[in-house]
Every structure is written in structure tokens, then in C-alpha cells.
Design a protein around this motif. Structure first.
Motif, PDB file in Angstrom:
ATOM      1  N   TRP A 209       0.856  -1.186   0.000  1.00 49.03           N
ATOM      2  CA  TRP A 209       0.000   0.000   0.000  1.00 49.03           C
ATOM      3  C   TRP A 209       0.882   1.223   0.000  1.00 49.03           C
ATOM      4  O   TRP A 209       1.606   1.478   0.955  1.00 49.03           O
ATOM      5  CB  TRP A 209      -0.892   0.000   1.246  1.00 49.03           C
ATOM      6  CG  TRP A 209      -1.729   1.217   1.390  1.00 49.03           C
ATOM      7  CD1 TRP A 209      -1.403   2.336   2.100  1.00 49.03           C
ATOM      8  CD2 TRP A 209      -3.019   1.449   0.832  1.00 49.03           C
ATOM      9  NE1 TRP A 209      -2.409   3.260   2.020  1.00 49.03           N
ATOM     10  CE2 TRP A 209      -3.419   2.740   1.248  1.00 49.03           C
ATOM     11  CE3 TRP A 209      -3.872   0.709   0.011  1.00 49.03           C
ATOM     12  CZ2 TRP A 209      -4.630   3.294   0.868  1.00 49.03           C
ATOM     13  CZ3 TRP A 209      -5.078   1.262  -0.348  1.00 49.03           C
ATOM     14  CH2 TRP A 209      -5.452   2.540   0.076  1.00 49.03           C
ATOM     15  N   LEU A 231      -3.384  -2.887   5.381  1.00 47.34           N
ATOM     16  CA  LEU A 231      -4.275  -2.061   6.194  1.00 47.34           C
ATOM     17  C   LEU A 231      -5.180  -2.932   7.034  1.00 47.34           C
ATOM     18  O   LEU A 231      -5.404  -2.667   8.216  1.00 47.34           O
ATOM     19  CB  LEU A 231      -5.124  -1.149   5.313  1.00 47.34           C
ATOM     20  CG  LEU A 231      -4.384  -0.308   4.289  1.00 47.34           C
ATOM     21  CD1 LEU A 231      -5.346   0.658   3.629  1.00 47.34           C
ATOM     22  CD2 LEU A 231      -3.266   0.451   4.952  1.00 47.34           C
ATOM     23  N   LEU A 393       1.520   5.757  10.047  1.00 48.99           N
ATOM     24  CA  LEU A 393       0.996   6.038   8.715  1.00 48.99           C
ATOM     25  C   LEU A 393       1.505   5.026   7.693  1.00 48.99           C
ATOM     26  O   LEU A 393       0.876   4.804   6.677  1.00 48.99           O
ATOM     27  CB  LEU A 393       1.420   7.433   8.261  1.00 48.99           C
ATOM     28  CG  LEU A 393       0.696   8.586   8.927  1.00 48.99           C
ATOM     29  CD1 LEU A 393       1.278   9.889   8.436  1.00 48.99           C
ATOM     30  CD2 LEU A 393      -0.778   8.514   8.628  1.00 48.99           C
ATOM     31  N   ALA A 395       2.320   1.598   5.913  1.00 53.27           N
ATOM     32  CA  ALA A 395       1.644   0.309   5.887  1.00 53.27           C
ATOM     33  C   ALA A 395       2.663  -0.810   6.032  1.00 53.27           C
ATOM     34  O   ALA A 395       3.374  -1.128   5.092  1.00 53.27           O
ATOM     35  CB  ALA A 395       0.865   0.162   4.590  1.00 53.27           C
ATOM     36  N   THR A 406      -0.600   0.646  10.293  1.00 46.38           N
ATOM     37  CA  THR A 406      -1.621   1.627   9.973  1.00 46.38           C
ATOM     38  C   THR A 406      -2.954   0.896   9.795  1.00 46.38           C
ATOM     39  O   THR A 406      -2.970  -0.326   9.680  1.00 46.38           O
ATOM     40  CB  THR A 406      -1.233   2.419   8.713  1.00 46.38           C
ATOM     41  OG1 THR A 406      -2.131   3.494   8.562  1.00 46.38           O
ATOM     42  CG2 THR A 406      -1.279   1.536   7.488  1.00 46.38           C
ATOM     43  N   GLN A 411      -5.944   5.541   7.017  1.00 44.68           N
ATOM     44  CA  GLN A 411      -5.686   5.836   5.606  1.00 44.68           C
ATOM     45  C   GLN A 411      -6.811   6.668   4.998  1.00 44.68           C
ATOM     46  O   GLN A 411      -6.543   7.563   4.191  1.00 44.68           O
ATOM     47  CB  GLN A 411      -5.494   4.535   4.824  1.00 44.68           C
ATOM     48  CG  GLN A 411      -4.173   3.853   5.131  1.00 44.68           C
ATOM     49  CD  GLN A 411      -2.978   4.766   4.939  1.00 44.68           C
ATOM     50  OE1 GLN A 411      -2.901   5.513   3.977  1.00 44.68           O
ATOM     51  NE2 GLN A 411      -2.049   4.735   5.879  1.00 44.68           N
ATOM     52  N   THR A 414      -6.020  10.191   6.137  1.00 45.59           N
ATOM     53  CA  THR A 414      -4.863  10.809   5.493  1.00 45.59           C
ATOM     54  C   THR A 414      -5.119  11.070   4.015  1.00 45.59           C
ATOM     55  O   THR A 414      -4.626  12.045   3.473  1.00 45.59           O
ATOM     56  CB  THR A 414      -3.587   9.952   5.631  1.00 45.59           C
ATOM     57  OG1 THR A 414      -3.973   8.596   5.667  1.00 45.59           O
ATOM     58  CG2 THR A 414      -2.830  10.299   6.867  1.00 45.59           C
ATOM     59  N   LEU A 415      -5.900  10.200   3.373  1.00 44.95           N
ATOM     60  CA  LEU A 415      -6.145  10.415   1.949  1.00 44.95           C
ATOM     61  C   LEU A 415      -7.080  11.595   1.708  1.00 44.95           C
ATOM     62  O   LEU A 415      -7.000  12.254   0.678  1.00 44.95           O
ATOM     63  CB  LEU A 415      -6.767   9.158   1.318  1.00 44.95           C
ATOM     64  CG  LEU A 415      -5.843   7.951   1.184  1.00 44.95           C
ATOM     65  CD1 LEU A 415      -6.619   6.764   0.674  1.00 44.95           C
ATOM     66  CD2 LEU A 415      -4.688   8.256   0.247  1.00 44.95           C
ATOM     67  N   LYS A 426      -6.213   8.590  -5.530  1.00 43.92           N
ATOM     68  CA  LYS A 426      -6.003   8.632  -4.082  1.00 43.92           C
ATOM     69  C   LYS A 426      -7.310   8.845  -3.340  1.00 43.92           C
ATOM     70  O   LYS A 426      -7.636   8.131  -2.394  1.00 43.92           O
ATOM     71  CB  LYS A 426      -5.050   9.778  -3.739  1.00 43.92           C
ATOM     72  CG  LYS A 426      -3.622   9.364  -3.600  1.00 43.92           C
ATOM     73  CD  LYS A 426      -2.725  10.568  -3.498  1.00 43.92           C
ATOM     74  CE  LYS A 426      -2.648  11.092  -2.094  1.00 43.92           C
ATOM     75  NZ  LYS A 426      -1.693  12.206  -1.989  1.00 43.92           N
TER      76      LYS A 426
END
Lengths: 460, 434
Positions: A209, A231, A393, A395, A406, A411, A414-415, A426
Motif C-alpha cells: 500500500w 491495512l 501512517l 503500511a 496503519t 488511511q 490521510t487520503l 487517491k
């Protein structure tokens, strides 16, 4: 005109309508309210509904449609060369003009054409707003007058009002369904767009990832890898740690409260345990990151272990504390629901309390306890703030709880936090993760609720 | 039963000896102890959590002030001598403060040392001077000893968060700064005061100027929208499902749906808000309006479930009596059942609102995570809320924000405790046994 002010005006008009309708009803009854079909308040409500509902609906429709019309006008008034632009660049230009009109910062130089377009757009919006206010208010007044004219002793005002209210009630109760449909559709739609770019098999079974996609074609090392396995491994590890903390503590608390504690102690301890569920998760996240993680790191180093400062252990342990009440409250309830006769039977055979609990009460309550554990688990999987603040953060596909892992929720955050293009791989990946998260938690919930419900039926 | 039917091989000797009984009683005591230990652990951790927050956070409500003799130069402040408010407001007080610091420590030369010296006081020290001058313009032209905010480093030093005994390289405040501040301390010119700015200002990059007022107002707007949407919708649907809905597959579906929605992770509601409210409807980002809508959808199941429980608790005899004297079904509900169920409905609503007040994750999705200095003036202005402010400060590298974060958490917890206490009080006060 400000929309809130307009809503307030419409509401005031409705209450005026209520007063008018009531007075009118008394007048048409000629001083004998008993000749009316309904009580005078219902005539008031009848007028108020006629005054409020159409105008508010008009306003809502206007607010949804107006920006699109204004934008269409804006585009059709732009110079021909601007209209020839590709859709992406055109939407950027439109964005800039809208920003300029509302006085925000603009990303390009302001030339007279742009300024004129912005001024025109502003004027259209202002006219639109004024027209909306005028239309809504006049519709309200019209409705008021119309309904007031219709008032007569034979008008079945109560039935009409009650029918409207029941339509409102049915609409209100469909919102829950609409929410679910909205969640499923929006997640599925965006996820589908994501799977058009990244094959679904790669997403579900890929082992790496790194969602950094290339900004330019020739960039190196950022092709983007969207394998969600690390994840899920991270999520499962943190959830497992959380359950290791929450299940023993929660279960033993529940056993003590339902079997040993006096009603007085139970009445004080149970709400205190439930405070644990009421503390905002951001507070737990802060606690995990600032108190628990350094503590685990220092004690790990003291015995010669290499502990990451964002270890899964810290996030998992704190999450476990948060879900203790989810386990304890429900387990307590199901153990309380075990019939007295089962316990009495065990005591009569000479069993001690703990033997009764272990061999009679606990097995009888097991389905409910499993249900509560499953619910707690789904809560842990979907929990966001603790892991955002205390987990890592990067992976990592690892089984070592002292390393940083993470999770799905980290995720997603953060994305999506920060400015992103709405349709880059993303951001779409976040929706695909969301869909997966929704599916997993939904399955857990359905199973848990089913188990709990079946168990309850057995003793009722 | 004859003896021959029991095979002798399966007969088990029951050990009734004292020793076995002792073991069983010991196991009983151990088991009981596990229960107590579990409860004590859980409550102990709760105590630890609150304890660390209070211990690290109460200092956020105080701020170090230093007093410095400032020559309020009439030439610099108000050269025309008009004394009107606008001129007084616009004058450059920060450079007067800098000048006074140079006068106070004339031995400081060199650019870097001077910058350090100016760093004793906050960037907002000039504002503190301005406020005092505007209160009393007659001070202009004289030298006054005025109190002003210190910088965050000095604040940490005075509160003891920075240890003076550490070697110089290990601390943020260097020896010469400590020297200056100790000179001021010896003159009695350093003081801890109540930190008004913490409660009255918005966010800031400078810890000593950052406050929670902006976030609190944002929270208030967001909760207002949430309440306005979720309370009527929740009550209406609860009344429908409990009192009117026919038992069919649709209402079954709605019921299962609501139970499941209650357990959907909150971040999913954020994704919904991002895709539908921002993406499809084009509502503004970071606005309390959208935040309130998302939180309303999230708290709706809580309110519906609580309201249904409260409606169910009203005995059928009430309904039958009202129907018997000729009330319509809706009148039965609005005149009798709903007023009796209202305390329970309110309790559920308050608990839902408390949940919404503490929620962070869905608001991150819809952009309420921006750095916003201004206090929002309406539901469509960019805003942030208390939990998001805590998240932002917790992420901040400045050491002094740790105490602010803890302080903000204390305020948030105080609000939550008040709301929950209110809910408990309502339940206790109006709970009825039928």
C-alpha cells in the motif's frame, strides 16, 4: 438576503397565519365554536401549514437549482475562446470567477474580462437571492390568504392537518433508509470509479500500500500501489489487542456487577464505567499518543526491546479501554436476564456462586455475550481518532505489536484531509476503503444483533 | 433402583473432605477478586486519564505576565495629538515595547541577543499595551510600568514546564534569557494571571495567543444545526414507528435499518457528507451547516431509539382512555402520550447531542480541520469545533500547545459532564413508575 433570515421570516409568517386562521374560524362560527367541524386551533394550523410548507419547499428547490443556473449563465456569457476550453480547465476558470465574486483569493491574474464575468456572476446571484426571497414570501402570503378564504364551519381542518402531519412523519422515518441508501450509493459509486482504475483483485489481495500517485508522467517511484491487505492486517492487529484488553476487564466487571454487587454499588459503578464510552475519542487519542505510547516505549527499552513510538500496542490498549463499557454493559444485561430458577437449581445442588456463574449463568448467557463482543469489535474496527493520533501512517505487514502499523480508518483520513482533486485515484481509494469498512462492520453488526435477538427470544 | 443397575466402575468417590471445600472456597474468593480487580482497573484507568489531563492542563487557564516600564512616546503613538480612537488603535506599540526592553537591559547588544530579548514578551504584548493606553489615554507621554503577556517559552519556564537546572543545551530557554527573567522576578514584575485570551480568542500559531472561543462558537453553531434537524425528525419518526406504523415489511426494514445505522462507524457518515453534501449539493466546505447535517444523520438513530423506548413506556391505558373520550389518534399522541414521554425523549436527545459534541472523525472528512483564526459569524462560515481544535493542537509541534490541548480537553469534558448530568437529572426528576 440571508437564507436563515428568510427562514425566520417564513416561520414568523406561519405563526401570523396561525393566529389569523384561529381568529377567522371564530368569526365564521359566529361566536359559536361548537358549530365548527374542528376546534379553532386546527383552522389556525391549517393556515400555518399552507403558509409555511409551500414557501419552504420553494426555497429549498431554489437553493439547490440556483447555483447551477447561475453557473450556466456565467459560462454562456464567457468569451468564445474561454468556452472552447476543456471541461477541466473551464471548471477551474469558473471556480476562480466564483472565488473572485465572493472576495476570496484567486489563483490567477485578474484581467478585466475575468472581473466583468465575476461582477456579472455576483449580480446574477444577488438578483437570484432577491428573487428567491420575493417569491418565497409572496408564496407564503398567497398560501395564507388562500387558506384563510377557505375557512368555513364545514371545512374538515383537523383531518387535513392530521393527514399532513402523518405524511411528515412517514417522510421523517424514511430519512433513516435514505441515509443508508445514500451511504451505500455514494460509497459504491466512488469505489466503482476507483475499481475502473485499479483492479478489484489488486485492491483486495495486494500486499503493498503506497497511495502516492505520480503528478507527472515521468516521475519515478510513485506509480501507486493499492493493496489493502496491510491495512486490514493492521486494523485486525489493533482490534485484537483492544479485545485482549476489553474482553477480560469488561466480562469480569459485568460478572461482578450482575452476580456479586449490591444494587447500590451497581447503581454507582455502572454509570461510572459508562463514562469510559462517553469520553470523546480524540481525548483517548491524545492520551494514547502522549502518555501511553511513551510509557510503553520507555518500559520496552528498559527491558531491551525496540519499541516504535507509534506502536500498535499503545493504540490497541487505549482502544480496548474505550470499548470496555460496550462489553460490560451488554454482558451485564444478558446475564441479568438469565432466569433466577437456573441459579437456584445450581445452588440447590451445592454449587458455590462462582461455580454457578462458570457452569450455569455464563453458558446460558453466552450468545448474548458473544453478541456484545462482536458489537465491541465492530466499534473497534471503525474507530478513527485513537488510531489517527496514536498509530502509524506507513503500511507495514507485520505481526509484531511493538511496531507501527496503519489501519483502514487512518488511511481514509490521510487520503482525504487536505486539498485533493476529487477524482484522483487517491481520493477514490478512500471511498473504496470506506465501502470495505462499511461492509465489514455491517456484517458484524447484523450477526451480533441477530445473535442477541435470538437469545432473548429463548427466555421470554 | 437396585444396586445391580449401577456399574461399580463408574462410581466416583465424592471428596467431601475439608481440603476440597477449602479449595472451592478459595476459588470462589479468587473469582470474586477478579471481578473487583477488573472494575478497579477500569475505574483506575479512567482516573488516570482524567488525572493526567487535569495535572497537565490546569496551567492553561493561567498566563505569565511581565511588567515593563514603557515610555509611551507621544510622537510615536499620536503625533498630531488628536487622541482619537482610530489613531490610538493603529499605533505601533510593539516597537515601543521593544524599545523599553532595550532600555531595561542596556547591556544587550548584538542582533541575535536582541531578538532573544524581544522574545521575552509575546507578539501580542503590543496589543496588551494598546488596550491599556486606550483605557487611559492620559498615560501618553509618560513612562508607565505596564503588564503584558510573556512569550510561550517564558510562560513554560515560569510554570515549571522547562527545568532551569538542565544543562543549557537541553532547554529551549537559554541562560541569558533566564538571567533577564530572574531580574524581572526579583523586582516582582513577573506574575501568573488568569488567561483570558484562552477563553476569548480564536486559534493562533502562537500558543500564548491561542484560544478556544472560535472552536466553541463553531461547536455551538454545529450543534444548533444538529439539534434543529435531528430532534424533529427523530421525534416524528419515533412517533410514527411506535404509534402509527402498520406492521409490514417496510417498517421492519426501517427498524433493522435504524439499529444498524446506530453502529455504523462515524467516519462513514463523514464520507457520506463529503460525497453527497459537498460533492453533489455543492455546499461550502468547513461549514458548521454541513457538519451539523452530518452529525444529525449520525445522532438520529440514538434519538429515535431513545424516543421509541420512552413512548413504549407510556402504558396503553392512557391511550385507551383518551381514545375512549373521543380523541383522534393524533390527538392521543400529541396531547397525552408525547408529553408523558417527553422527559425520556429529552434525555435521549441530550445524550445524542453529547455524542455529537465529542465527535471528530466525520468532521475531518468535510474539511472542518482547517486552521481558522476568525470566530465564525454564521453557519456557512469556515469554522472548526472543540474536538477538532484539540486534534489540531495535539498535532502541533510547539511544546506549549500540550498544556493548551489539555486545557481544551478539560473544557470539552466539562461541557459533556454538564450535558450528561442534565440527562441524568431529567431522568431522575421525571421518571415515572406506572
Amino acid at each position: 438576503m440571508n437564507s436563515l433570515l428568510l427562514i425566520a421570516i417564513l416561520l414568523v409568517l406561519s405563526s401570523v397565519g396561525y393566529a389569523f386562521g384561529q381568529r377567522r374560524a371564530r368569526v365564521v362560527s359566529g361566536g359559536h365554536p361548537s358549530t365548527l367541524h374542528s376546534r379553532p386551533q386546527y383552522y389556525g394550523l391549517y393556515v400555518a401549514l399552507w403558509c409555511g410548507i409551500p414557501s419552504l419547499l420553494l426555497m429549498a428547490a431554489w437553493l439547490i437549482i440556483e447555483p447551477h443556473v447561475a453557473e450556466w449563465l456565467l459560462v454562456s456569457n464567457l468569451p468564445a475562446d474561454a468556452q472552447q476550453l476543456s471541461p477541466d480547465r473551464l471548471s477551474l476558470l469558473v471556480n476562480d470567477i466564483e472565488n473572485l465574486a465572493s472576495g476570496n483569493i484567486v489563483s490567477r491574474e485578474v484581467d478585466p474580462v475575468l472581473q466583468a464575468a465575476a461582477d456579472g456572476y455576483k449580480a446574477v446571484r444577488q438578483i437570484g437571492n432577491a428573487a428567491m426571497a420575493a417569491a418565497a414570501i409572496s408564496l407564503a402570503v398567497l398560501g395564507l390568504a388562500f387558506a384563510r378564504r377557505r375557512i368555513a364551519p364545514s371545512l374538515r381542518a383537523r383531518n387535513l392537518v392530521e393527514r399532513t402531519v402523518s405524511v411528515l412523519m412517514i417522510l421523517a422515518s424514511t430519512i433513516a433508509i435514505l441515509t443508508t441508501i445514500g451511504i451505500v450509493l455514494s460509497l459504491a459509486f466512488e469505489a466503482w470509479r476507483f475499481f475502473a482504475r485499479v483492479p478489484i483483485t489488486e485492491f483486495l489481495f495486494g500486499l503493498s500500500w503506497s497511495p502516492q500517485t505520480a503528478l507527472r508522467e515521468d516521475q519515478v517511484g510513485s506509480s501507486g500501489a493499492f493493496g489493502a491487505v496491510p491495512l486490514f492486517a493492521g486494523t485486525l492487529m489493533i482490534t485484537f489487542i483492544a479485545m485482549c484488553v476489553a474482553v477480560p476487564i469488561g466480562l469480569f466487571s459485568a460478572i461482578y456487577m450482575s452476580e456479586y454487587a449490591s444494587p447500590k454499588i451497581r447503581a454507582t459503578v455502572k454509570p461510572m464505567l459508562e463514562i469510559l464510552a462517553g469520553v470523546p475519542t480524540v481525548v483517548y487519542g491524545f492520551f494514547a499518543a502522549l502518555t501511553v505510547a511513551p510509557f510503553i516505549r520507555n518500559s520496552g527499552e528498559a527491558i531491551g526491546l525496540d519499541v516504535s513510538s507509534e506502536s500498535a500496542l499503545a493504540a490497541g490498549a487505549v482502544m480496548g479501554i474505550m470499548i470496555i463499557p460496550f462489553v460490560s454493559s451488554l454482558s451485564d444485561d444478558v446475564m441479568n436476564a438469565v432466569p433466577r430458577s437456573l441459579r437456584d437449581g445450581a445452588y440447590a445442588l451445592g454449587a458455590t456462586r462462582s461455580e454457578t456463574i462458570k457452569q450455569v449463568v455464563f453458558p446460558a448467557a453466552l450468545p448474548g455475550i458473544v453478541g456484545s463482543v462482536l458489537l465491541a469489535m465492530s466499534r473497534a474496527i471503525g474507530e478513527t481518532m485513537i488510531v489517527v493520533m496514536a498509530a502509524g501512517l506507513a503500511a507495514n505487514l507485520t505481526a509484531n505489536p511493538l511496531e507501527a502499523v496503519t489501519t483502514v480508518t487512518v488511511q481514509i483520513v490521510t487520503l482525504l484531509v487536505g486539498d485533493q482533486e476529487f477524482d484522483s485515484a487517491k481520493t477514490l481509494a478512500a471511498f473504496a476503503l470506506g465501502l470495505l469498512l462499511f461492509a465489514v462492520t455491517l456484517a458484524l453488526n447484523v450477526v451480533a444483533l441477530h445473535v442477541v435477538r435470538r437469545y432473548r427470544e429463548k427466555y421470554d | 433402583m437396585t444396586e445391580s443397575t449401577i456399574p461399580t466402575t463408574t462410581l466416583r468417590r465424592v471428596d467431601l473432605s475439608e481440603a476440597r471445600l477449602k479449595r472451592r472456597y478459595a476459588a470462589e474468593r479468587r473469582f470474586r477478586l477478579y471481578g473487583i480487580a477488573a472494575i478497579v482497573t477500569a475505574l483506575g484507568i479512567l482516573g488516570l486519564l482524567i488525572g493526567t489531563i487535569v495535572a497537565n492542563g490546569y496551567t492553561a487557564f493561567q498566563q505569565t505576565y511581565v511588567a515593563i516600564p514603557v515610555y509611551l512616546d507621544a510622537q510615536a503613538i499620536d503625533p498630531q495629538g488628536s487622541r482619537d480612537a482610530e489613531t490610538l488603535r493603529r499605533a505601533d506599540y510593539q516597537s515601543l515595547v521593544k524599545q523599553s526592553l532595550r532600555d531595561l537591559f542596556p547591556e544587550v547588544t548584538g542582533r541575535r541577543d536582541k531578538i532573544k530579548l524581544y522574545g521575552l514578551v509575546s507578539n501580542a504584548a503590543g496589543d496588551d499595551v494598546r488596550d491599556q493606553v486606550m483605557d487611559d489615554p492620559s498615560m501618553i507621554g509618560t513612562t508607565q510600568t505596564l503588564w503584558m503577556r510573556s512569550s510561550d517559552d517564558i510562560d513554560s519556564l515560569i510554570k515549571g514546564a522547562i527545568d532551569r537546572r538542565l544543562p543549557e543545551d537541553d532547554r529551549r530557554v537559554k541562560d541569558n534569557e533566564i538571567g533577564w527573567i530572574e531580574t524581572l522576578e526579583a523586582q516582582g514584575n513577573v506574575e501568573l494571571r488568569f488567561n483570558k485570551a484562552f477563553f476569548t480568542s480564536g486559534d493562533s500559531r502562537e500558543p500564548e495567543q491561542a484560544g478556544i472561543w472560535g472552536a466553541a462558537v463553531g461547536s455551538a453553531y454545529t450543534l444548533m444545526i444538529t439539534l434543529l434537524l435531528s430532534f424533529p425528525i427523530g421525534v416524528l419518526s419515533a412517533v410514527y414507528l411506535e404509534e402509527f406504523a402498520p406492521k409490514n415489511r417496510l417498517t421492519d426494514l426501517i427498524e433493522v435499518n435504524i439499529n444498524n445505522l446506530a453502529a455504523v462507524p462515524s467516519i462513514i457518515f463523514g464520507l457520506l457528507g463529503l460525497a453527497v453534501f459537498l460533492g453533489t449539493f455543492g455546499l461550502p466546505r468547513s461549514a458548521p451547516l454541513v457538519g451539523g447535517m452530518v452529525l444529525a444523520l449520525m445522532t438520529l438513530p440514538t434519538i429515535i431509539i431513545a424516543a421509541r423506548a420512552a413512548l413504549k413506556a407510556v402504558p396503553p391505558s392512557i391511550r385507551e382512555a383518551a381514545l375512549g373520550i373521543g380523541a383522534s389518534p393524533l390527538q392521543v399522541v400529541t396531547h397525552h402520550v408525547l408529553p408523558l414521554a417527553l422527559p425520556g425523549v429529552m434525555t435521549g436527545t441530550i445524550i445524542g447531542m453529547a455524542q455529537a459534541l465529542g465527535e471528530t472523525a466525520p468532521l475531518l472528512m468535510i474539511g472542518m480541520v482547517a486552521f481558522i483564526v476568525d470566530v465564525p459569524g454564521g453557519v456557512t462560515d469556515p469554522a472548526t469545533v472543540l474536538p477538532v481544535q484539540i486534534y489540531l493542537w495535539a498535532d502541533s509541534p510547539e511544546r506549549a500547545f500540550v498544556e493548551k490541548t489539555n486545557g481544551a480537553i478539560m473544557v470539552l469534558l466539562a461541557f459533556l459532564i454538564v450535558m450528561n448530568a442534565l440527562a441524568v437529572l431529567l431522568r431522575k426528576r421525571f421518571e415515572r413508575q406506572w
